[in-house]
Design a protein around this motif. Sequence first.
Motif, mmCIF file in Angstrom:
data_model
loop_
_atom_site.group_PDB
_atom_site.id
_atom_site.type_symbol
_atom_site.label_atom_id
_atom_site.label_comp_id
_atom_site.label_asym_id
_atom_site.label_seq_id
_atom_site.Cartn_x
_atom_site.Cartn_y
_atom_site.Cartn_z
ATOM 1 N N ASN A 27 0.809 -1.221 0.000
ATOM 2 C CA ASN A 27 0.000 0.000 0.000
ATOM 3 C C ASN A 27 0.841 1.269 0.000
ATOM 4 O OD1 ASN A 27 -2.643 -1.096 -0.077
ATOM 5 N ND2 ASN A 27 -2.417 -1.722 2.046
ATOM 6 N N ALA A 28 2.148 1.143 0.194
ATOM 7 C CA ALA A 28 3.034 2.309 0.179
ATOM 8 C C ALA A 28 3.411 2.650 -1.260
ATOM 9 C CB ALA A 28 4.293 2.016 0.982
ATOM 10 N N THR A 29 3.555 3.932 -1.516
ATOM 11 C CA THR A 29 4.034 4.344 -2.836
ATOM 12 C C THR A 29 5.554 4.263 -2.845
ATOM 13 O OG1 THR A 29 4.285 6.674 -2.253
ATOM 14 C CG2 THR A 29 2.097 5.968 -3.067
ATOM 15 N N PRO A 30 6.155 4.176 -4.020
ATOM 16 C CA PRO A 30 7.617 4.202 -4.071
ATOM 17 C C PRO A 30 8.193 5.458 -3.409
ATOM 18 C CG PRO A 30 6.756 3.452 -6.166
ATOM 19 C CD PRO A 30 5.576 3.912 -5.345
ATOM 20 N N GLY A 31 7.508 6.579 -3.576
ATOM 21 C CA GLY A 31 7.968 7.824 -2.955
ATOM 22 C C GLY A 31 7.942 7.767 -1.441
ATOM 23 N N GLU A 32 6.899 7.165 -0.886
ATOM 24 C CA GLU A 32 6.818 7.023 0.571
ATOM 25 C C GLU A 32 7.946 6.141 1.092
ATOM 26 O OE1 GLU A 32 1.991 7.421 1.216
ATOM 27 O OE2 GLU A 32 2.834 5.488 0.660
ATOM 28 N N LEU A 33 8.161 5.028 0.430
ATOM 29 C CA LEU A 33 9.237 4.128 0.847
ATOM 30 C C LEU A 33 10.590 4.828 0.746
ATOM 31 C CD1 LEU A 33 10.256 1.421 1.812
ATOM 32 C CD2 LEU A 33 10.148 0.596 -0.545
ATOM 33 N N LEU A 34 10.821 5.535 -0.341
ATOM 34 C CA LEU A 34 12.074 6.260 -0.506
ATOM 35 C C LEU A 34 12.252 7.302 0.595
ATOM 36 C CD1 LEU A 34 14.617 6.913 -2.153
ATOM 37 C CD2 LEU A 34 13.210 8.483 -3.503
ATOM 38 N N GLY A 35 11.197 8.032 0.896
ATOM 39 C CA GLY A 35 11.274 9.045 1.948
ATOM 40 C C GLY A 35 11.629 8.453 3.297
ATOM 41 N N ILE A 36 11.025 7.316 3.620
ATOM 42 C CA ILE A 36 11.317 6.660 4.890
ATOM 43 C C ILE A 36 12.763 6.192 4.928
ATOM 44 C CG2 ILE A 36 10.816 4.612 6.281
ATOM 45 C CD1 ILE A 36 7.867 4.933 5.250
ATOM 46 N N LEU A 37 13.207 5.551 3.855
ATOM 47 C CA LEU A 37 14.577 5.047 3.827
ATOM 48 C C LEU A 37 15.590 6.194 3.850
ATOM 49 C CD1 LEU A 37 14.155 2.104 1.307
ATOM 50 C CD2 LEU A 37 14.253 2.000 3.814
ATOM 51 N N GLN A 38 15.293 7.285 3.179
ATOM 52 C CA GLN A 38 16.194 8.441 3.214
ATOM 53 C C GLN A 38 16.234 9.056 4.611
ATOM 54 O OE1 GLN A 38 14.635 10.828 -0.014
ATOM 55 N NE2 GLN A 38 16.289 10.174 -1.374
ATOM 56 N N ALA A 39 15.090 9.114 5.277
ATOM 57 C CA ALA A 39 15.062 9.656 6.635
ATOM 58 C C ALA A 39 15.876 8.787 7.586
ATOM 59 C CB ALA A 39 13.618 9.772 7.121
ATOM 60 N N MET A 40 15.815 7.482 7.382
ATOM 61 C CA MET A 40 16.582 6.579 8.234
ATOM 62 C C MET A 40 18.080 6.755 8.001
ATOM 63 S SD MET A 40 14.307 3.122 8.017
ATOM 64 C CE MET A 40 15.415 2.176 9.049
ATOM 65 N N ALA A 41 18.469 7.168 6.811
ATOM 66 C CA ALA A 41 19.880 7.318 6.472
ATOM 67 C C ALA A 41 20.362 8.759 6.658
ATOM 68 C CB ALA A 41 20.108 6.872 5.031
ATOM 69 N N SER A 42 19.503 9.620 7.181
ATOM 70 C CA SER A 42 19.864 11.037 7.284
ATOM 71 C C SER A 42 20.979 11.241 8.299
ATOM 72 C CB SER A 42 18.645 11.874 7.661
ATOM 73 O OG SER A 42 18.362 11.738 9.035
ATOM 74 N N ASP A 43 21.522 12.428 8.275
ATOM 75 C CA ASP A 43 22.634 12.765 9.156
ATOM 76 C C ASP A 43 22.169 13.409 10.457
ATOM 77 O OD1 ASP A 43 21.758 15.145 8.131
ATOM 78 O OD2 ASP A 43 23.695 15.781 7.353
ATOM 79 N N GLY A 44 20.976 13.093 10.881
ATOM 80 C CA GLY A 44 20.491 13.596 12.162
ATOM 81 C C GLY A 44 19.584 14.807 12.061
ATOM 82 N N GLU A 45 19.089 15.106 10.880
ATOM 83 C CA GLU A 45 18.159 16.220 10.731
ATOM 84 C C GLU A 45 16.928 15.943 11.594
ATOM 85 O OE1 GLU A 45 15.334 17.967 7.245
ATOM 86 O OE2 GLU A 45 17.367 17.394 6.692
ATOM 87 N N ALA A 46 16.471 16.954 12.298
ATOM 88 C CA ALA A 46 15.333 16.794 13.196
ATOM 89 C C ALA A 46 14.056 16.489 12.408
ATOM 90 C CB ALA A 46 15.132 18.063 14.012
#
Length: 68
Positions: A27-46
């Motif tokens: 049910n997730a869009t590719p964009g949603e999945l990408l956003g989640i994975l990018q957030a998990m890999a972020s450098d600590g942005e709040a």
Amino acid sequence: MTFADVAARLAARTALTLGWRPDDFWNATPGELLGILQAMASDGEAPPSPDIMHRLMTQFPDSPSGET
């Protein structure tokens, strides 16, 4: 490798990494999945504040009636 093979591998990884059930993945869009994975890999942005989240949920409701 077929689309089905890649999708099955990605679904398994989201289950292990994010705790997603198959329905969550499909049910997730590719964009949603990408956003989640990018957030998990972020450098600590709040993450967004509750106020920003509320404004976004009001501006972009999931249901046509605007209920959240």
